[in-house]
Design a protein around this motif. Structure first.
Motif, short mmCIF file in Angstrom:
data_model
loop_
_atom_site.label_atom_id
_atom_site.label_comp_id
_atom_site.label_asym_id
_atom_site.label_seq_id
_atom_site.Cartn_x
_atom_site.Cartn_y
_atom_site.Cartn_z
N GLU A 1 0.81 -1.32 0.01
CA GLU A 1 -0.26 0.02 0.13
C GLU A 1 0.98 1.15 -0.10
OE1 GLU A 1 0.57 -1.20 4.23
OE2 GLU A 1 0.42 -2.11 2.42
N LYS A 2 2.29 1.06 -0.14
CA LYS A 2 3.18 2.28 0.10
C LYS A 2 3.86 2.68 -1.12
CE LYS A 2 2.15 3.10 4.44
NZ LYS A 2 1.31 4.42 4.88
N GLY A 3 3.62 1.82 -2.33
CA GLY A 3 4.33 2.03 -3.49
C GLY A 3 4.20 3.57 -4.05
N ALA A 4 2.97 3.84 -4.28
CA ALA A 4 2.68 5.23 -4.81
C ALA A 4 3.14 6.23 -4.14
CB ALA A 4 1.12 5.33 -5.17
N ALA B 1 6.02 9.09 -4.89
CA ALA B 1 5.58 10.61 -4.88
C ALA B 1 6.81 11.07 -4.10
CB ALA B 1 4.27 10.73 -4.57
N LEU B 2 7.13 10.78 -2.97
CA LEU B 2 7.96 11.54 -2.00
C LEU B 2 9.42 11.41 -2.76
CD1 LEU B 2 6.82 9.79 1.27
CD2 LEU B 2 7.10 12.44 0.66
N LEU C 1 16.59 6.89 -9.75
CA LEU C 1 15.83 6.08 -8.94
C LEU C 1 15.17 5.00 -10.10
CD1 LEU C 1 14.10 5.16 -6.58
CD2 LEU C 1 12.60 6.98 -7.06
N PHE C 2 15.53 3.73 -9.50
CA PHE C 2 14.97 2.63 -10.33
C PHE C 2 13.70 1.92 -9.58
CE2 PHE C 2 19.11 3.39 -11.61
CZ PHE C 2 19.00 3.49 -12.72
N LYS D 1 14.60 15.11 3.28
CA LYS D 1 13.85 14.79 4.78
C LYS D 1 12.49 14.47 4.79
CE LYS D 1 17.65 18.11 6.70
NZ LYS D 1 17.79 19.29 7.35
N ALA D 2 11.85 14.86 4.14
CA ALA D 2 10.24 14.60 4.25
C ALA D 2 10.23 12.99 3.54
CB ALA D 2 9.53 15.50 3.32
#
Length: 102
Positions: A14-17, A21-22, A42-43, A71-72
């Protein structure tokens, strides 16, 4: 010496998107600040992410790690990952390259 870092991790389904984005915000910040002598990529394959960072000017990563966007991104990375990230850092001297401008 130059800095090379490889970071590999797998995020929770559930954290891929959110993770992508971050991470993209970091690249937007880098494009805006345009630090010299850096290459950063990033790959992604499904839920696996691999970061490749190269600083040909110094053994240093603060041009990325001090960005508010980074940092975010890094603030809750452990909570997004299935397991701790695999981090490999090298302090090396470039011998030769193709496609990596010095």
């Amino acid at each position: 010496m130059q800095r090379i870092a490889l970071v590999r991790y797998v995020v929770k389904p559930e954290k891929g998107a959110e993770n992508e984005a971050l991470a993209r915000a970091v690249f937007d910040a880098l494009r805006a600040s345009a630090p010299e002598h850096l290459a950063y990529a990033l790959f992604r394959k499904d839920l696996e992410f691999v970061h490749v960072f190269v600083n040909l000017g110094a053994d240093d990563s603060t041009a990325v790690t001090e960005l508010p966007a980074f940092k975010a991104y890094s603030k809750d990375i452990a909570a997004r990952c299935e397991a701790p990230a695999e981090v490999t850092r090298f302090s090396l001297s470039l011998v030769d390259s193709y496609g990596v401008a010095s």
